[in-house]
Structure formats: structure tokens, C-alpha cells
Design an enzyme around this catalytic site. Structure first.
Site, PDB file in Angstrom:
ATOM      1  N   THR A 194     -10.586   3.141  11.214  1.00 35.32           N
ATOM      2  CA  THR A 194     -10.469   2.123  12.269  1.00 35.32           C
ATOM      3  C   THR A 194      -9.827   2.654  13.548  1.00 35.32           C
ATOM      4  OG1 THR A 194      -8.362   1.416  11.349  1.00 35.32           O
ATOM      5  CG2 THR A 194     -10.307   0.222  10.611  1.00 35.32           C
ATOM      6  N   ASP A 232     -13.679  15.171  -1.220  1.00 36.78           N
ATOM      7  CA  ASP A 232     -13.843  16.538  -1.726  1.00 36.78           C
ATOM      8  C   ASP A 232     -15.172  16.615  -2.480  1.00 36.78           C
ATOM      9  OD1 ASP A 232     -13.211  19.202  -2.639  1.00 36.78           O
ATOM     10  OD2 ASP A 232     -11.082  18.696  -2.414  1.00 36.78           O
ATOM     11  N   ARG A 288       2.330  -1.929  11.160  1.00 35.55           N
ATOM     12  CA  ARG A 288       3.378  -1.925  12.180  1.00 35.55           C
ATOM     13  C   ARG A 288       3.733  -3.279  12.788  1.00 35.55           C
ATOM     14  NH1 ARG A 288       0.701   3.276  14.749  1.00 35.55           N
ATOM     15  NH2 ARG A 288      -1.037   2.221  13.697  1.00 35.55           N
ATOM     16  N   ASP A 290      -3.667   4.352  -1.616  1.00 31.08           N
ATOM     17  CA  ASP A 290      -4.620   4.750  -0.564  1.00 31.08           C
ATOM     18  C   ASP A 290      -4.531   6.264  -0.332  1.00 31.08           C
ATOM     19  OD1 ASP A 290      -6.315   4.747   1.645  1.00 31.08           O
ATOM     20  OD2 ASP A 290      -4.696   4.227   3.027  1.00 31.08           O
ATOM     21  N   LEU A 291      -5.199   7.015  -1.199  1.00 30.64           N
ATOM     22  CA  LEU A 291      -5.130   8.477  -1.087  1.00 30.64           C
ATOM     23  C   LEU A 291      -6.377   9.048  -0.403  1.00 30.64           C
ATOM     24  CD1 LEU A 291      -3.391   9.343  -4.469  1.00 30.64           C
ATOM     25  CD2 LEU A 291      -2.391   8.938  -2.223  1.00 30.64           C
ATOM     26  N   LYS A 292      -7.339   8.191  -0.081  1.00 30.71           N
ATOM     27  CA  LYS A 292      -8.522   8.597   0.705  1.00 30.71           C
ATOM     28  C   LYS A 292      -9.090   9.936   0.251  1.00 30.71           C
ATOM     29  CE  LYS A 292      -7.514   6.118   5.001  1.00 30.71           C
ATOM     30  NZ  LYS A 292      -6.177   5.574   4.750  1.00 30.71           N
ATOM     31  N   PHE A 293      -9.491   9.995  -1.015  1.00 30.03           N
ATOM     32  CA  PHE A 293     -10.031  11.251  -1.538  1.00 30.03           C
ATOM     33  C   PHE A 293     -11.290  11.657  -0.785  1.00 30.03           C
ATOM     34  CE2 PHE A 293      -8.017   9.760  -5.701  1.00 30.03           C
ATOM     35  CZ  PHE A 293      -6.873  10.508  -5.482  1.00 30.03           C
ATOM     36  N   LYS A 334       0.851  -1.195   0.000  1.00 30.22           N
ATOM     37  CA  LYS A 334       0.000   0.000   0.000  1.00 30.22           C
ATOM     38  C   LYS A 334       0.884   1.241   0.000  1.00 30.22           C
ATOM     39  CE  LYS A 334      -2.455   1.496   3.700  1.00 30.22           C
ATOM     40  NZ  LYS A 334      -2.786   2.879   4.014  1.00 30.22           N
TER      41      LYS A 334
HETATM   42  O1  LIG Z   1      -7.390   2.941   4.143  1.00 28.21           O
HETATM   43  C1  LIG Z   1      -6.653   2.373   4.946  1.00 28.21           C
HETATM   44  O2  LIG Z   1      -5.802   1.585   4.561  1.00 28.21           O
HETATM   45  C2  LIG Z   1      -6.928   2.567   6.379  1.00 28.21           C
HETATM   46  C3  LIG Z   1      -8.236   2.850   6.744  1.00 28.21           C
HETATM   47  C4  LIG Z   1      -8.600   2.824   8.099  1.00 28.21           C
HETATM   48  O3  LIG Z   1      -9.770   3.009   8.450  1.00 28.21           O
HETATM   49  N1  LIG Z   1      -7.640   2.554   9.035  1.00 28.21           N
HETATM   50  C5  LIG Z   1      -6.328   2.334   8.697  1.00 28.21           C
HETATM   51  O4  LIG Z   1      -5.519   2.070   9.598  1.00 28.21           O
HETATM   52  N2  LIG Z   1      -5.950   2.393   7.375  1.00 28.21           N
HETATM   53  C6  LIG Z   1      -4.534   2.235   6.990  1.00 28.21           C
HETATM   54  O5  LIG Z   1      -4.085   0.927   7.326  1.00 28.21           O
HETATM   55  C7  LIG Z   1      -2.743   0.967   7.807  1.00 28.21           C
HETATM   56  C8  LIG Z   1      -2.727   0.376   9.192  1.00 28.21           C
HETATM   57  O6  LIG Z   1      -1.410   0.319   9.650  1.00 28.21           O
HETATM   58  P1  LIG Z   1      -1.047  -0.366  11.051  1.00 28.21           P
HETATM   59  O7  LIG Z   1      -1.952   0.244  12.087  1.00 28.21           O
HETATM   60  O8  LIG Z   1       0.395  -0.017  11.222  1.00 28.21           O
HETATM   61  O9  LIG Z   1      -1.314  -1.844  10.868  1.00 28.21           O
HETATM   62  C9  LIG Z   1      -2.284   2.427   7.741  1.00 28.21           C
HETATM   63  O10 LIG Z   1      -1.552   2.599   6.545  1.00 28.21           O
HETATM   64  C10 LIG Z   1      -3.575   3.225   7.660  1.00 28.21           C
HETATM   65  O11 LIG Z   1      -3.444   4.374   6.850  1.00 28.21           O
END
Ligand SMILES: O=C(O)c1cc(=O)[nH]c(=O)n1[C@@H]1O[C@H](COP(=O)(O)O)[C@@H](O)[C@H]1O
Length: 239
Positions: free
Chosen positions: A124, A65, A216, A60-63, A33
Site C-alpha cells: 500500500t 522465496d 500509527r 505478518d512475515l510476508k514470505f 499484528k
Molecule cells: O501486510 C501488511 O500488514 C501490510 C501490507 C501493505 O501492503 N501495507 C502495509 O502498510 N502493511 C502493514 O500495515 C501496517 C500499516 O501501519 P500504519 O501505516 O502505521 O497504519 C504496517 O505494519 C505495515 O507493515
């Protein structure tokens, strides 16, 4: 598809050099990602680096707008030939519809396969308490996440991002063809960090997730490849 191809590792690092170093330490990972930090730092160059190594890409740019702006952004992103792309469901019906059409148009312009467009339901990192008291949303959290997923599905999106805690309910309501991607996944031996609604990888797959995003617990481990293998072995052991 085996579980190894359904786990996406986020390259949440500051620059191209750090991203490449991580990719080289994670030789068995096939799906990465690229999120806000890395893309803002490197631009699309990192996508070419990953493609040259035959990796699949979740951009994953989460637009989030107005319809005209998200449509333009989706058209541009779809030209990169990535596999998954995100937009916030809270952009609303019109923006989601426009984004869906723009993804097809952008990919057709570039002669590439369109990415699967998936909607963020509720981050999340947010808890029920924050949903109620900070965001002032008067719905229970699972119901809110479900409403966002159903709206995205109705507008023609390919799937949604949700926490593993909600995935079973979304799977039941959205059917088998709707992609469900779950971040917030934690093996029993890993720290939760800022994730508020997490389950283990095995629980998330059992509840109906198509893809897991696990960062992580793998990327911050002393030996990332070993942490990755441990997760894969634990999955094999329960299936
Ligand atoms: O879209 C995502 O990937 C995402 C959405 C969400 O609701 N929560 C979320 O944690 N993420 C992404 O998922 C990854 C979680 O990373 P860790 O918490 O390190 O496992 C990060 O890159 C977040 O940007």
C-alpha cells in the site's frame, strides 16, 4: 463480529518490552499484528506473550522465496497457532500452492488450527507511478492488484491484503468468502505518512474489507487508547 474485533493493531516496535507496553495501553484491542521488525527482534516468544493475554495474532512475515523455501517457512509458522499469515503473491503460482499445503501440514503436526494464509497483492506504500516506472509493470494498478488476488484465490489461499482503494473491486471479483485485509487506512484526522493509497476506516469497511490494519494513527498518538476509541466511535456513528 463487531468492528472492534475487525481492526488489527500492528506492534511495529523494536522489542518485547515496547510491544508489551503498547498492548497494556490498548486494553480493548483484541487483535494484534506481529511484523518483520518485532518478530526479527523477539522471535516466537512474543506470540506466547500475546496468547497468554488471549489476543488474536496476525503474523505478518510476508514470505517471498522459492516454493520449497516458502513451504518450509509456512509449515514452521503454522505450528505457532496464529490466526493470519502473509506471503507475497509475486512468489508465483507454485510457491502459493506449496505454501497453502504447508500451512495445513504444519498446523496438523502441532495440533493447532491452521492460520488463514493471505497474499500481499501490491504494498500500500506504492503508487501507480511507482508500479509503472520503478517496478516496470505494464498494468494499471487496480488491475494488477486484482490479478494478484485472483491468482492467490486460484491457488487456494484464504484471502489477500490490498489497499482500501482496491477493495471494492476485489470483493466484487473474489466473492464474499475471500478475506480482504486492508492496511493503508487513515481516519480524516491522521497523517498519511508513507501510505500512498488510503481511505478512512468507514470507507474501507463499506467497500468490503473484512479486517483493517491501523498502526500509527493509534500507536503514535499521545494517548493510543483514546485514538482507538475515537476510531471505534466514528465507525459506530456511520453504521
Ligand atoms: O501486510 C501488511 O500488514 C501490510 C501490507 C501493505 O501492503 N501495507 C502495509 O502498510 N502493511 C502493514 O500495515 C501496517 C500499516 O501501519 P500504519 O501505516 O502505521 O497504519 C504496517 O505494519 C505495515 O507493515
Amino acid at each position: 463480529m463487531n468492528a472492534q474485533e475487525q481492526i488489527i493493531v500492528p506492534l511495529d516496535v523494536a522489542d518485547e518490552q515496547a510491544a508489551i507496553a503498547l498492548v497494556e495501553r490498548l486494553t480493548s484491542v483484541t487483535f494484534f499484528k506481529v511484523g518483520l521488525e518485532l518478530f526479527t527482534s523477539t522471535g516466537p516468544k512474543i506470540l506466547e506473550v500475546l496468547k497468554s493475554r488471549q489476543k488474536r495474532i496476525f503474523l505478518d512475515l510476508k514470505f517471498h522465496d522459492i516454493p520449497n523455501t516458502v513451504a518450509g517457512a509456512c509449515r514452521a509458522a503454522a505450528r505457532y497457532g496464529v490466526d493470519l499469515l502473509t506471503i507475497h503473491a509475486t512468489s508465483g503460482n507454485e510457491a502459493l500452492r506449496a505454501a497453502t499445503e504447508a500451512v495445513q501440514a504444519g498446523a496438523a503436526d502441532a495440533g493447532v488450527k491452521p492460520p488463514k494464509l493471505i497474499a500481499i497483492t501490491l504494498l500500500t506504500s506504492l503508487s501507480s507511478r511507482q508500479l509503472a516506472f520503478e517496478l516496470k509493470i505494464p498494468l494499471e494498478l487496480p488491475e494488477y492488484a486484482l490479478e494478484m488476488a485472483l491468482m492467490a484465490q486460484e491457488m487456494g489461499l484464504d484471502g489477500a491484503v490490498c489497499s482500501p482503494v482496491e477493495v471494492a473491486q476485489l470483493r466484487q471479483s473474489c466473492g464474499d468468502d475471500f478475506l480482504l485485509v486492508c492496511p493503508g487506512v487513515r481516519p480524516t484526522w491522521a497523517q498519511k505518512g508513507d501510505q500512498a493509497r488510503s481511505l478512512t476506516p468507514a470507507q474501507a469497511f463499506a467497500a468490503g474489507a473484512n479486517y483493517l490494519v491501523i498502526g500509527r494513527p493509534i500507536t503514535a498518538a499521545a494517548d493510543p487508547e483514546l485514538a482507538w476509541k475515537r476510531i471505534c466511535e466514528e465507525l459506530v456513528a456511520v453504521t
